[in-house]
Design an enzyme around this catalytic site. Structure first.
Site, PDB file in Angstrom:
ATOM      1  NE  ARG A   1     -20.067  13.864  26.781  1.00  0.00           N
ATOM      2  CZ  ARG A   1     -19.150  13.368  25.953  1.00  0.00           C
ATOM      3  NH1 ARG A   1     -19.450  12.341  25.191  1.00  0.00           N
ATOM      4  NH2 ARG A   1     -17.945  13.893  25.883  1.00  0.00           N
TER       5      ARG A   1
ATOM      6  CG  ASP B   1     -15.614   8.565  13.437  1.00  0.00           C
ATOM      7  OD1 ASP B   1     -16.602   8.224  12.771  1.00  0.00           O
ATOM      8  OD2 ASP B   1     -15.599   9.575  14.142  1.00  0.00           O
TER       9      ASP B   1
ATOM     10  CD  GLU C   1     -15.129   3.179  21.365  1.00  0.00           C
ATOM     11  OE1 GLU C   1     -16.029   3.939  21.788  1.00  0.00           O
ATOM     12  OE2 GLU C   1     -13.951   3.527  21.275  1.00  0.00           O
ATOM     13  CG  ASP C   2     -19.299   6.496  21.530  1.00  0.00           C
ATOM     14  OD1 ASP C   2     -18.204   5.924  21.496  1.00  0.00           O
ATOM     15  OD2 ASP C   2     -19.415   7.737  21.562  1.00  0.00           O
TER      16      ASP C   2
ATOM     17  CE  LYS D   1     -15.984  13.565  29.992  1.00  0.00           C
ATOM     18  NZ  LYS D   1     -16.280  15.002  30.019  1.00  0.00           N
ATOM     19  N   GLY D   2     -18.285   8.817  25.705  1.00  0.00           N
ATOM     20  CA  GLY D   2     -19.380   8.728  24.735  1.00  0.00           C
ATOM     21  C   GLY D   2     -20.265   7.498  24.827  1.00  0.00           C
TER      22      GLY D   2
ATOM     23  CG  ASP E   1     -18.910  15.510  23.120  1.00  0.00           C
ATOM     24  OD1 ASP E   1     -18.476  14.502  22.533  1.00  0.00           O
ATOM     25  OD2 ASP E   1     -18.192  16.479  23.433  1.00  0.00           O
TER      26      ASP E   1
ATOM     27  CG  PHE F   1     -20.334  16.845  14.176  1.00  0.00           C
ATOM     28  CD1 PHE F   1     -18.948  16.915  14.174  1.00  0.00           C
ATOM     29  CD2 PHE F   1     -21.005  16.919  15.386  1.00  0.00           C
ATOM     30  CE1 PHE F   1     -18.258  17.063  15.359  1.00  0.00           C
ATOM     31  CE2 PHE F   1     -20.325  17.061  16.569  1.00  0.00           C
ATOM     32  CZ  PHE F   1     -18.947  17.138  16.553  1.00  0.00           C
TER      33      PHE F   1
HETATM   34  C1  PRP Z   1     -15.143   8.687  20.129  1.00  0.00           C
HETATM   35  C2  PRP Z   1     -15.487   7.231  20.360  1.00  0.00           C
HETATM   36  C3  PRP Z   1     -14.213   6.500  20.134  1.00  0.00           C
HETATM   37  C4  PRP Z   1     -13.484   7.376  19.156  1.00  0.00           C
HETATM   38  C5  PRP Z   1     -13.565   6.776  17.803  1.00  0.00           C
HETATM   39  O1  PRP Z   1     -14.705   9.270  21.305  1.00  0.00           O
HETATM   40  O2  PRP Z   1     -15.997   6.998  21.645  1.00  0.00           O
HETATM   41  O3  PRP Z   1     -13.481   6.348  21.336  1.00  0.00           O
HETATM   42  O4  PRP Z   1     -14.112   8.661  19.146  1.00  0.00           O
HETATM   43  O5  PRP Z   1     -12.805   7.514  16.884  1.00  0.00           O
HETATM   44  P1  PRP Z   1     -11.757   6.813  15.909  1.00  0.00           P
HETATM   45  O6  PRP Z   1     -12.381   5.582  15.358  1.00  0.00           O
HETATM   46  O7  PRP Z   1     -11.554   7.859  14.833  1.00  0.00           O
HETATM   47  O8  PRP Z   1     -10.501   6.553  16.655  1.00  0.00           O
HETATM   48  P2  PRP Z   1     -14.619  10.874  21.482  1.00  0.00           P
HETATM   49  O9  PRP Z   1     -13.303  11.382  21.023  1.00  0.00           O
HETATM   50  O10 PRP Z   1     -15.794  11.505  20.809  1.00  0.00           O
HETATM   51  O11 PRP Z   1     -14.640  11.093  23.053  1.00  0.00           O
HETATM   52  P3  PRP Z   1     -15.871  10.896  24.081  1.00  0.00           P
HETATM   53  O12 PRP Z   1     -16.180   9.435  24.046  1.00  0.00           O
HETATM   54  O13 PRP Z   1     -15.356  11.342  25.415  1.00  0.00           O
HETATM   55  O14 PRP Z   1     -17.018  11.732  23.594  1.00  0.00           O
END
Ligand code: PRP
Length: 180
Positions: free
Chosen positions: A162, A100, A96-97, A41-42, A156, A149
């Site tokens: 959010r 990481d 992507e948001d 969702k991010g 979120d 964080f």
């Molecule tokens: C976040 C973001 C990516 C992922 C990146 O999603 O949207 O999909 O983490 O992480 P990585 O590079 O370590 O793989 P999140 O798990 O926060 O879910 P959300 O989008 O539903 O908040």
């Protein structure tokens, strides 16, 4: 309610940078109709703003995933909701948001490449390079961010924050914690 959250990127700075990204993408995709693909969702707020900053015609589509492995960061991804649109032969811009570790992105890029799009580029609002385990080319980056964080502007903490219009950081106990 938000008194413990420090501003990392202000609403103005987000707006300015998203407009720049939209202009750059519009130039790069002139005369084409890219499919913007996003993962719930991010990225929903970034996507909504970015889409309105893009002046070429676009299509939009969404995926939903769950992740497995240690702390849900094991890089094993299951697609819960797939794309509605066929992307074979299309220009895809994956939005992507935050990137990481890059493990989620790595999985999804491989998955989308298998559908043989004409092109596949990645646009992320936030790049937290310090956590990177898998390196993938990212064509458009909004901001490089520190190892804190982060919440707001779509991101979120336990499904809260959010809707903050800026990007903020939780107090120190959140630092180093895995983004849920
Ligand atoms: C976040 C973001 C990516 C992922 C990146 O999603 O949207 O999909 O983490 O992480 P990585 O590079 O370590 O793989 P999140 O798990 O926060 O879910 P959300 O989008 O539903 O908040």
């Amino acid at each position: 309610m938000n008194k413990n959250i420090s501003v990392v990127i202000s609403e103005d700075d987000l707006r300015r940078r998203v407009r720049e990204l939209g202009a750059e993408i519009s130039r790069d995709y002139a005369d084409r109709t890219p499919v913007l693909v996003s993962v719930l969702k991010g990225s929903f707020i970034f996507l909504a703003d970015l889409a309105r900053a893009i002046t070429v015609p676009i299509n939009l589509d969404f995926m939903a995933i769950t992740r497995y492995g240690a702390g849900k960061r094991g890089g094993v991804v299951r697609i819960e909701k797939d794309l509605d649109l066929a992307i074979t032969g299309r220009e895809v811009l994956f939005v992507e948001d935050i990137v990481d570790t890059g493990l989620t992105l790595g999985y999804l890029v491989r998955n989308l490449q298998a559908r043989e799009p004409a092109g596949l580029a990645v646009c992320t609002l936030l790049d937290r390079r310090v956590r990177r385990l898998a390196n993938l080319p990212i064509r458009y980056t909004g901001f490089e961010v520190p190892d804190r964080f982060l919440v707001g502007y779509g991101l979120d903490h336990r499904e809260q924050y959010r809707n903050l219009p800026y990007l903020g950081a939780l107090p120190e106990e959140g630092k180093g914690a895995v983004q849920p």
